[in-house]
Design a protein around this motif. Structure first.
Motif, mmCIF file in Angstrom:
data_model
loop_
_atom_site.group_PDB
_atom_site.id
_atom_site.type_symbol
_atom_site.label_atom_id
_atom_site.label_comp_id
_atom_site.label_asym_id
_atom_site.label_seq_id
_atom_site.Cartn_x
_atom_site.Cartn_y
_atom_site.Cartn_z
ATOM 1 N N ASP A 124 0.835 -1.206 0.000
ATOM 2 C CA ASP A 124 0.000 0.000 0.000
ATOM 3 C C ASP A 124 0.869 1.256 0.000
ATOM 4 O OD1 ASP A 124 -2.293 -1.482 -0.018
ATOM 5 O OD2 ASP A 124 -2.648 -1.339 2.148
ATOM 6 N N GLU A 125 1.945 1.231 0.771
ATOM 7 C CA GLU A 125 2.839 2.390 0.813
ATOM 8 C C GLU A 125 3.532 2.592 -0.530
ATOM 9 O OE1 GLU A 125 4.170 2.627 5.529
ATOM 10 O OE2 GLU A 125 5.130 1.148 4.217
ATOM 11 N N GLN A 126 3.947 1.495 -1.150
ATOM 12 C CA GLN A 126 4.563 1.594 -2.472
ATOM 13 C C GLN A 126 3.599 2.209 -3.475
ATOM 14 O OE1 GLN A 126 6.833 -1.893 -3.867
ATOM 15 N NE2 GLN A 126 6.554 -2.780 -1.844
ATOM 16 N N GLU A 127 2.381 1.730 -3.476
ATOM 17 C CA GLU A 127 1.381 2.240 -4.411
ATOM 18 C C GLU A 127 1.091 3.709 -4.160
ATOM 19 O OE1 GLU A 127 -2.028 -0.231 -4.031
ATOM 20 O OE2 GLU A 127 -1.052 -2.021 -4.889
ATOM 21 N N ARG A 128 1.055 4.090 -2.887
ATOM 22 C CA ARG A 128 0.758 5.479 -2.541
ATOM 23 C C ARG A 128 1.867 6.412 -3.033
ATOM 24 N NH1 ARG A 128 -2.530 9.480 -2.503
ATOM 25 N NH2 ARG A 128 -2.127 11.031 -0.884
ATOM 26 N N ILE A 129 3.122 5.988 -2.883
ATOM 27 C CA ILE A 129 4.249 6.813 -3.335
ATOM 28 C C ILE A 129 4.198 6.996 -4.846
ATOM 29 C CG2 ILE A 129 6.769 6.925 -3.535
ATOM 30 C CD1 ILE A 129 6.869 5.264 -0.926
ATOM 31 N N VAL A 130 3.956 5.908 -5.567
ATOM 32 C CA VAL A 130 3.912 5.971 -7.030
ATOM 33 C C VAL A 130 2.732 6.831 -7.496
ATOM 34 C CG1 VAL A 130 3.588 4.606 -9.127
ATOM 35 C CG2 VAL A 130 5.087 3.768 -7.308
ATOM 36 N N THR A 159 11.193 4.298 -9.273
ATOM 37 C CA THR A 159 11.023 3.003 -9.935
ATOM 38 C C THR A 159 12.268 2.149 -9.783
ATOM 39 O OG1 THR A 159 9.448 3.882 -11.561
ATOM 40 C CG2 THR A 159 10.620 1.853 -12.142
ATOM 41 N N LEU A 160 13.440 2.751 -9.987
ATOM 42 C CA LEU A 160 14.697 2.011 -9.859
ATOM 43 C C LEU A 160 14.928 1.555 -8.425
ATOM 44 C CD1 LEU A 160 17.067 4.196 -12.092
ATOM 45 C CD2 LEU A 160 16.051 1.976 -12.647
ATOM 46 N N MET A 161 14.513 2.371 -7.466
ATOM 47 C CA MET A 161 14.733 2.030 -6.066
ATOM 48 C C MET A 161 13.727 1.002 -5.560
ATOM 49 S SD MET A 161 15.792 5.647 -4.287
ATOM 50 C CE MET A 161 17.478 6.247 -4.449
ATOM 51 N N ILE A 162 12.471 1.210 -5.869
ATOM 52 C CA ILE A 162 11.430 0.330 -5.353
ATOM 53 C C ILE A 162 11.443 -1.030 -6.056
ATOM 54 C CG2 ILE A 162 8.933 0.005 -5.201
ATOM 55 C CD1 ILE A 162 8.659 3.006 -4.712
ATOM 56 N N LYS A 163 11.590 -1.011 -7.368
ATOM 57 C CA LYS A 163 11.525 -2.257 -8.133
ATOM 58 C C LYS A 163 12.847 -3.019 -8.158
ATOM 59 C CE LYS A 163 7.245 -1.617 -9.400
ATOM 60 N NZ LYS A 163 6.144 -2.479 -8.888
ATOM 61 N N HIS A 164 13.963 -2.286 -8.092
ATOM 62 C CA HIS A 164 15.263 -2.944 -8.276
ATOM 63 C C HIS A 164 16.245 -2.705 -7.124
ATOM 64 C CE1 HIS A 164 14.229 -4.176 -12.359
ATOM 65 N NE2 HIS A 164 13.683 -2.985 -12.518
ATOM 66 N N GLY A 165 15.808 -2.026 -6.079
ATOM 67 C CA GLY A 165 16.628 -1.891 -4.881
ATOM 68 C C GLY A 165 17.924 -1.135 -5.083
ATOM 69 N N ARG A 268 4.422 14.218 1.260
ATOM 70 C CA ARG A 268 3.262 14.559 0.434
ATOM 71 C C ARG A 268 2.273 13.400 0.354
ATOM 72 N NH1 ARG A 268 2.238 15.814 -5.280
ATOM 73 N NH2 ARG A 268 4.114 14.682 -5.923
ATOM 74 N N ALA A 269 2.799 12.186 0.406
ATOM 75 C CA ALA A 269 1.945 10.996 0.354
ATOM 76 C C ALA A 269 1.283 10.712 1.693
ATOM 77 C CB ALA A 269 2.767 9.790 -0.090
ATOM 78 N N GLY A 270 1.688 11.447 2.737
ATOM 79 C CA GLY A 270 1.099 11.249 4.057
ATOM 80 C C GLY A 270 1.541 9.968 4.728
ATOM 81 N N LEU A 271 2.736 9.477 4.375
ATOM 82 C CA LEU A 271 3.246 8.241 4.956
ATOM 83 C C LEU A 271 4.096 8.533 6.183
ATOM 84 C CD1 LEU A 271 4.205 6.328 1.682
ATOM 85 C CD2 LEU A 271 2.061 6.237 2.985
ATOM 86 N N ARG A 272 4.423 7.493 6.912
ATOM 87 C CA ARG A 272 5.198 7.638 8.146
ATOM 88 C C ARG A 272 6.579 8.238 7.861
ATOM 89 N NH1 ARG A 272 8.234 2.457 8.205
ATOM 90 N NH2 ARG A 272 7.321 1.174 6.564
#
Length: 325
Positions: A124-130, A159-165, A268-272
């Motif tokens: 959910d956090e990943q989706e919210r950031i994207v 994308t490079l960070m989330i998908k490919h670390g 901006r995404a309102g995440l922790r």
């Protein structure tokens, strides 16, 4: 320690250590650690008087570099922490700064404690950031002016960070010669690795990166298949990508700037608070393990220097399997 690049405050700090009777070996170590930190300031093209260097996020960026790129042990990190903590306390005593930015630093004791759930990001956090990156939600009037120009760049980085670390250093170091849109692959720039590391993109990822590249005005666009940086710094006052006249090429986006971008998008995404590039990398590695990928391939894909690094992830996976469904 004194040289043309050493600020007087650092010289005074070392002299104060000597006056207080510290052992010569201790003073020598303090000099070494402090000079290395001062070099970090110079690498990020900041002056010793810039107020940015006295912020928590800047000092944290240095420790992230020591953890991710130098693989410092927790014991060494604590030593560096002690040096910088005392240096900034010295600056407070001289009324140069009002608060100590080191006091709230997170050393990420990855080598001595188990992973916890909050060290990763959820789907959910990943989706919210994207989702938040292309939107205009929470942007100021000035940020809105640059949003259309930067959203594609920021989405490419995430994308490079989330998908490919990929790490901050790896992302910042990408040249156009490292990436092939035709082959849909990226050669990871890492001089410490003897084996070349490549990551393959799916069609969607390839389009995201290509759209960003094409969005840069031709006059300041990096030349393909060259040593020009792929991710380019941005001038918010002039609303254009920056040019390095010394190198006669677009100006490279720094690790500090990438960290700042991530922090702003997270807010901006309102995440922790506290979600960082490390969270993205850990989550990408964890996903590869949960997907059943070969462990040796995972080690090579993510550029791990030793298979022992995977042990903590495997322990965490075992922990997850023991939780009630």
């Amino acid at each position: 320690m004194p040289n043309q690049e050493t600020p007087q405050t650092a010289i005074d700090f070392v002299l104060d250590l000597e006056k207080r009777g510290r052992q010569p070996s201790t003073v020598k170590r303090y000099k070494y650690d402090l000079e290395d930190y001062l070099a970090w300031i110079r690498v990020n093209e900041l002056s010793y008087n810039d107020r940015k260097i006295f912020t928590h996020w800047f000092v944290q960026s240095y420790f992230d570099f020591l953890i991710n790129e130098r693989s410092y042990s927790y014991r060494t990190l604590k030593r560096v922490y002690s040096v910088l903590n005392q240096f900034h306390r010295f600056l407070i005593s001289k009324k140069i700064i009002g608060e100590n930015p080191v006091s709230s630093i997170d050393l990420h004791n990855d080598g001595e404690e188990r992973f916890t759930d909050d060290m990763f990001i959820t789907e959910d956090e990943q989706e919210r950031i994207v989702e938040i990156i292309p939107s205009e939600q929470g942007l100021t009037e000035n940020q809105l002016k640059a949003h259309n120009l930067l959203s594609k760049r920021n989405l490419s980085i995430l994308t490079l960070m989330i998908k490919h670390g990929m790490t901050l250093h790896e992302v910042s170091a990408i040249d156009t010669r490292h990436i092939s849109f035709i082959q849909k692959e990226l050669l990871i720039p890492n001089t410490e690795q003897t084996a070349k590391r490549k990551i393959k993109f799916n069609q969607e990822e390839n389009e995201i990166l290509f759209d960003y590249f094409q969005s840069i005005p031709v006059s300041v666009r990096p030349a393909q298949f060259s040593a020009d940086p792929f991710f380019v710094a941005f001038d918010f006052q002039r609303l254009t990508y920056r040019w390095s006249y010394e190198e006669d090429r677009p100006k490279r986006l720094t690790e500090i700037a990438i960290q700042k971008m991530i922090r702003q998008e997270i807010q901006r995404a309102g995440l922790r608070k506290g979600i960082s590039a490390q969270h993205f990398r850990r989550t990408a590695i964890l996903k590869a393990i949960l997907d059943g990928d070969d462990l040796e391939q995972i080690q090579n894909h993510f550029g791990m220097k030793t298979p022992l690094t995977l042990n903590r992830y495997l322990d965490y996976v075992e922990h997850l399997s023991q939780q009630p469904s």
